[in-house]
Scaffold this motif. Sequence first.
Motif, PDB file in Angstrom:
ATOM      1  N   SER A 115     -38.827 -23.086 -31.067  1.00  0.00           N
ATOM      2  CA  SER A 115     -40.041 -23.328 -31.866  1.00  0.00           C
ATOM      3  C   SER A 115     -40.367 -24.818 -31.946  1.00  0.00           C
ATOM      4  O   SER A 115     -41.538 -25.196 -31.985  1.00  0.00           O
ATOM      5  CB  SER A 115     -39.910 -22.720 -33.260  1.00  0.00           C
ATOM      6  OG  SER A 115     -39.120 -23.538 -34.088  1.00  0.00           O
ATOM      7  N   THR A 116     -39.370 -25.676 -31.964  1.00  0.00           N
ATOM      8  CA  THR A 116     -39.667 -27.106 -32.063  1.00  0.00           C
ATOM      9  C   THR A 116     -39.922 -27.708 -30.683  1.00  0.00           C
ATOM     10  O   THR A 116     -40.873 -28.467 -30.496  1.00  0.00           O
ATOM     11  CB  THR A 116     -38.536 -27.888 -32.769  1.00  0.00           C
ATOM     12  OG1 THR A 116     -37.293 -27.607 -32.119  1.00  0.00           O
ATOM     13  CG2 THR A 116     -38.427 -27.500 -34.212  1.00  0.00           C
ATOM     14  N   LYS A 119     -43.410 -26.620 -29.333  1.00  0.00           N
ATOM     15  CA  LYS A 119     -44.449 -26.450 -30.355  1.00  0.00           C
ATOM     16  C   LYS A 119     -45.855 -26.792 -29.839  1.00  0.00           C
ATOM     17  O   LYS A 119     -46.841 -26.269 -30.339  1.00  0.00           O
ATOM     18  CB  LYS A 119     -44.115 -27.230 -31.631  1.00  0.00           C
ATOM     19  CG  LYS A 119     -44.180 -28.733 -31.515  1.00  0.00           C
ATOM     20  CD  LYS A 119     -43.901 -29.308 -32.896  1.00  0.00           C
ATOM     21  CE  LYS A 119     -43.738 -30.797 -32.966  1.00  0.00           C
ATOM     22  NZ  LYS A 119     -43.943 -31.635 -31.815  1.00  0.00           N
ATOM     23  N   LYS A 284     -51.276 -22.865 -30.899  1.00  0.00           N
ATOM     24  CA  LYS A 284     -50.248 -23.893 -31.117  1.00  0.00           C
ATOM     25  C   LYS A 284     -49.685 -23.805 -32.534  1.00  0.00           C
ATOM     26  O   LYS A 284     -49.518 -24.824 -33.227  1.00  0.00           O
ATOM     27  CB  LYS A 284     -50.798 -25.284 -30.813  1.00  0.00           C
ATOM     28  CG  LYS A 284     -51.135 -25.384 -29.318  1.00  0.00           C
ATOM     29  CD  LYS A 284     -51.547 -26.755 -28.902  1.00  0.00           C
ATOM     30  CE  LYS A 284     -51.815 -26.719 -27.404  1.00  0.00           C
ATOM     31  NZ  LYS A 284     -52.408 -27.926 -26.881  1.00  0.00           N
ATOM     32  N   GLY A 285     -49.438 -22.592 -32.970  1.00  0.00           N
ATOM     33  CA  GLY A 285     -48.800 -22.392 -34.268  1.00  0.00           C
ATOM     34  C   GLY A 285     -49.736 -22.496 -35.463  1.00  0.00           C
ATOM     35  O   GLY A 285     -49.298 -22.319 -36.599  1.00  0.00           O
TER      36      GLY A 285
END
Length: 289
Positions: A115-116, A119, A284-285
Amino acid sequence: MKTIIDTHNHCCEFSADSSQPLKERLEEAQRLGLRGLVMTDHFDKWEDPDIASSEFHVLDIYPEDGEWVFNISDYIERIRVEQENLAKAHSSLELYKGIELGYRPYLVPAFREVSTFYKDDLDLLIGSVHNLSPFGYPKLSKLYAKGKKEAYTLYLEALMKMVEDMPFINVLGHFDYISRYNTYDDKKLRYVDFADHLDRLFKLIIERDIALEINTATQLVKNPSGQPIGLTDEAILRRYKDLGGSLICLASDAHHEGRVGQMFDQNKAQLENLGFDKLCHFEKGQIAY
Ligand SMILES: [Zn+2]
Ligand SMILES: [Zn+2]
């Protein structure tokens, strides 16, 4: 279908249980007139927690035999090429990059790294529970023998644990998945039977801005009578709304030809009747409509 983005899709290049190539899925979605698709192939690494505890970096991941994973950089690049092809063809179909993370407690550090690290590349992360045995519950087949009340309760508890462990997910995947593969006469998950657990689960996702996925693959599963489970229990959707929930994704969870966008018109009508005026996806989240 022009306004709907199908937020849960698998293709055979990246998901072991899918039979439809990405290109054909895109063609089918365009034929149906869908607004867009999010590809969310399976990322379920390592059955064995001892192996999972070994050091690794997300960039180094390539599947070993039978593993439901893929190299994420290759996946992102493959979808990017298709996005370019759609643009060249002046297609209005929107295509997004997502992943379905199959929750196992020992994979949380790996998923957090995904996830990081990605991201800026990945639009949408689904958190899903497919299997209860990695965290101490019986396998699904054994769990079903305990009866509907206990099996469904344990599944909802596992979802809550996932949401607490993985607040970085964007979408709660198929919250009613437990109703798919059992042999009960009445498989449907109803609010009245699991009110307390559903309330707690919904509060957890609402607090974290995690969207509720309405998964139409589950709705098409049949009871032994031959009747499909059908649309989500209205009382569930009403309660989600009463608790402050507004983020809803509509998802076919298509693995094969003929499944993308299935049941979307009926679901959209049901949601509109209940006062949900829009469906969401993520870019993008970030929540997008
Ligand atoms: Zn799934
Ligand atoms: Zn899926």
